[in-house]
Design an enzyme around this catalytic site. Structure first.
Site, mmCIF file in Angstrom:
data_model
loop_
_atom_site.group_PDB
_atom_site.id
_atom_site.type_symbol
_atom_site.label_atom_id
_atom_site.label_comp_id
_atom_site.label_asym_id
_atom_site.label_seq_id
_atom_site.Cartn_x
_atom_site.Cartn_y
_atom_site.Cartn_z
ATOM 1 N N ASP A 46 0.869 -1.171 0.000
ATOM 2 C CA ASP A 46 0.000 0.000 0.000
ATOM 3 C C ASP A 46 0.911 1.228 0.000
ATOM 4 O OD1 ASP A 46 -3.214 0.512 1.632
ATOM 5 O OD2 ASP A 46 -2.150 1.714 0.150
HETATM 6 C C1 GLC Z 1 -4.409 4.085 -0.310
HETATM 7 C C2 GLC Z 1 -5.307 2.936 0.088
HETATM 8 C C3 GLC Z 1 -5.370 1.823 -0.919
HETATM 9 C C4 GLC Z 1 -5.213 2.383 -2.324
HETATM 10 C C5 GLC Z 1 -3.808 2.954 -2.425
HETATM 11 C C6 GLC Z 1 -3.576 3.586 -3.792
HETATM 12 O O1 GLC Z 1 -3.648 4.481 0.787
HETATM 13 O O2 GLC Z 1 -5.059 2.353 1.358
HETATM 14 O O3 GLC Z 1 -6.623 1.167 -0.756
HETATM 15 O O4 GLC Z 1 -5.389 1.358 -3.291
HETATM 16 O O5 GLC Z 1 -3.536 3.906 -1.408
HETATM 17 O O6 GLC Z 1 -4.416 4.666 -3.968
#
Ligand code: GLC
Length: 692
Positions: free
Chosen positions: A264
């Site tokens: 993430d």
């Molecule tokens: C965010 C979220 C995740 C998302 C990622 C990219 O922090 O936790 O669900 O896919 O970043 O946007």
């Protein structure tokens, strides 16, 4: 057509620097300013002139932008390796469907599959390859803003919706023109963030993970999902991105997952904030060695991996393993042969927001709305003078969080959808529609609320409208269950619309005017008060249950609150009524022969309608504590006035698995009680015996 052997040949001649580049993802904002992902802290990881394996986009870039960036990135790769373009296409790309928590209320995986298909057609036509969906987190805490992204509290419903979403995005295959790869997230247990506060720690047992939180991920992977994203949160005090038990023991050894794992946003970098890594070098080592293949936006892999391999800290074999997974996804998507699924704006414009896509979104919205109360004000009969009040009657902000490339400016308001209906002031109306709820950007990530309820101003307005002495119909826009205990006595009817998407206002109009009957059923329990949270239908057995006996002190209850929720999981009203009788339960289930529960469902009201027949089961005698009742089967059924249908719901062995903390599953032999009805409060209809 590029083969796996071709990929191995490429890998064998890649330099160390080129391999490391393939494990790095940066923001599209570095190429197209208005395409910033901006879904996390600013990590300053912007594109410069180096090569990367992937780019994340927050919308705003079109097919020609992606084609241009793809050519640039391939030019920087000595082997011309194409980049993966990824984005959060959660519940629609340009045509926005109801938020997943609402879509799950349809109890119809086909709706999720259709959402995935429409989204993939629009997103691939716009240049994207991968979506960070389905979000497969089971949620039981309405304080957590990310409830809206989930399919709710039931592991079974979450699993069915996750698998259907993957099927939808995959379509005719990842290599097809509109085939899109899914990245299931957030593995695992993120919905347990302490006190419902986003990013807060999680404390969860392995047994609870296997029984409640893993099944939707397993279902998504079994449906063909090829990427997985670890959660920000820990298991056993190790954040998922550096947790070898999660990413290696469970995911690879037990489940045999061969796809790629992408962190993430900045999760490797955040190991420093946890005091687990003293620098980028340690962060990169901990993440990669635990099983995280690609680094989203932290820069730790780019900064440290080359050195880690050169000095032998990270074996080249582990680096090659991660790079091969990334290259294999690109091969499966056909990118070595066709780096851009589409590079023409015309094709993109033809695909996006197409009438058929909007029709699908409208059908999904019609099935997602849940009627929680109706004293007779609904449906609004022709000729009645209607007032439209409330701060959500004139807003276009009905798309919800994670609305990708949805355009609010083209989203009809509720008032615009009421065109042709005589609308007047509340004082002159026969019925008042009060459109109210959360602001869409107060839901989703980093949007926790200690008191998920209407605001004081909204309650004051509701009291004022109620005092006019006319029936008030509340239309509630929300991304989570709100505390409605004080709202109910002030309104005749209450329809939960969630954030219904591009066609939501039109769907709500159809439902309020009775052109169609509401048919949604709650995907998440609505508590009476915050103090009851977490509260859900499949709680484990309690030895001293509260059966309401006033003189029995020593039971599991509150001194200052009821034990039962305001509305249970699975609850939803219709404009008609259904009766279920003549229930038959097959006496025995075996490993090869499912149990069958059949019944006759009748429409005994005055209008056509649809309901969701739900079957819950409870193990009477087990070797491990078991949910009081867990959803094991369900079926939507549409019936005209007076019509009846004979339904048979089947329960097979895999619906009743109970797991221990090592990942061993069993089904307890003996009696299983079954409950059949239109919500998780369904009555007991008998039992069957499971014989192994
Ligand atoms: C965010 C979220 C995740 C998302 C990622 C990219 O922090 O936790 O669900 O896919 O970043 O946007």
């Amino acid at each position: 057509m590029t083969t796996h052997e071709d990929i191995l040949a490429i890998l064998s001649t890649m330099s160390l620097e080129e391999k490391v580049a393939q494990l790095c993802q940066i923001d599209m904002a570095g190429f197209v300013a208005e395409a910033a992902a901006s879904t996390g802290t600013d990590t300053q990881t912007r594109a410069d002139d180096r090569c990367v394996g992937s780019v994340i986009s927050g919308g705003g870039a079109d097919a020609e932008d992606f084609a241009r960036v793809q050519r640039a990135l391939q030019g920087r790769s000595p082997h011309g390796i194409p980049a993966l373009f990824m984005s959060d296409v959660i519940h629609g790309f340009r045509t926005i469907f109801p938020i997943p928590l609402g879509l799950a209320c349809a109890f119809d995986p086909q709706q999720a599959e259709k959402m995935g298909r429409v989204s993939a057609e629009e997103a691939t036509a716009s240049g994207l390859h991968v979506t960070f969906a389905p979000m497969a987190d089971v949620v039981r805490d309405p304080r957590w803003g990310r409830c809206m992204e989930s399919a709710g509290e039931s592991p079974r419903l979450c699993a069915d919706m996750a698998a259907a979403t993957v099927r939808g995005f995959t379509g005719k295959g990842l290599g097809s023109d509109s085939g899109m790869a899914c990245c299931v997230k957030h593995f695992a247990g993120y919905g347990l963030a302490e006190a419902g506060r986003d990013y807060a720690p999680v404390d969860v047992s392995r047994t609870e993970l296997y029984n409640t939180y893993f099944p939707p991920f397993r279902a998504a992977l079994d449906a063909g999902c090829r990427l997985l994203m670890p959660a920000f949160t820990p298991v056993e005090r190790l954040p998922a991105v550096m947790n070898p038990w999660l990413l290696n023991t469970v995911l690879r050894k037990q489940w045999g997952f061969t796809g790629m794992v992408i962190s993430d946003w900045d999760a490797p970098g955040e190991l420093r904030a946890h005091g687990l890594a003293k620098d980028a070098r340690e962060a990169a080592k901990l993440s990669l060695m635990a099983g995280n293949d690609m680094d989203m936006m932290s820069g730790a892999y780019a900064e440290a991996l080359t050195g880690l391999v050169q000095d032998g800290t990270v074996p080249i074999a582990r680096l090659d393993e991660a790079v091969l997974r990334v290259l294999e996804i690109k091969r499966e998507l056909g990118l070595f042969d066709k780096p851009c699924k589409n590079d023409s704006r015309e094709k993109q414009q033809a695909a996006c927001y197409a009438p058929a896509h909007r029709a699908a979104a409208r059908e999904a919205a019609l099935k997602s709305c849940v009627l929680l109360q109706n004293g007779g004000a609904l449906p609004i009969r022709a000729g009645r003078r209607v007032a439209l009040a409330g701060d959500h009657a004139d807003t276009r902000a009905l798309l919800g969080a994670w609305r990708c490339s949805g355009r609010m400016e083209e989203t009809p308001t509720l008032r615009e959808a009421f065109v042709g209906v005589p609308v007047c002031a509340p004082e002159d109306a026969d019925v008042i529609v009060y459109a109210v709820g959360e602001e869409q950007d107060d839901t989703g990530e980093a949007a926790s609320k200690a008191d998920p309820a209407l605001t004081k101003a909204q309650m004051d307005e509701l009291r004022r409208l109620h005092a006019l002495g006319k029936p008030v119909v509340v239309v509630l826009f929300c991304g989570r269950p709100l505390i409605l205990t004080e709202v109910l006595p002030l309104c005749d009817a209450l329809l939960v619309a969630w954030f219904p998407g591009s066609e939501g206002a039109k769907a709500i109009r159809r439902l309020l005017l009775g052109e169609q009957s509401p048919s949604g059923h709650l995907s998440m329990t609505f508590p009476r008060s915050v103090g009851q949270i977490p509260i859900h239908h499949d709680a484990l057995t309690v030895a001293r249950p509260d059966r309401g006996a006033p003189n029995n002190r020593y039971v599991s209850r509150y001194l200052d609150e009821q034990t039962a929720p305001l509305f249970p999981f699975g609850f939803g009203l219709s404009y008609t009524r259904f009766l279920m009788d003549d229930v038959k339960v097959s006496p025995v289930m075996t490993q090869s022969a499912p149990a069958e529960v059949s019944c006759t469902v009748r429409n005994v009201g005055e209008r056509d309608g649809e309901t969701v027949v739900q079957l819950y089961a409870q193990c009477v005698h087990s070797g491990r504590m078991h949910p009081l009742r867990q959803l094991v089967a369900y079926q939507r059924v549409r019936l005209a006035v007076g019509e009846e249908k004979r339904l048979t719901l089947r329960v097979c062995r895999d619906d009743l698995l109970s797991w221990d903390g090592e990942g061993n599953a069993e089904v307890f032999t003996g009696q299983w009680r079954v409950y059949l009805g239109e919500s998780s409060d369904a009555p007991d209809v008998g039992s069957f015996e499971y014989r192994s």
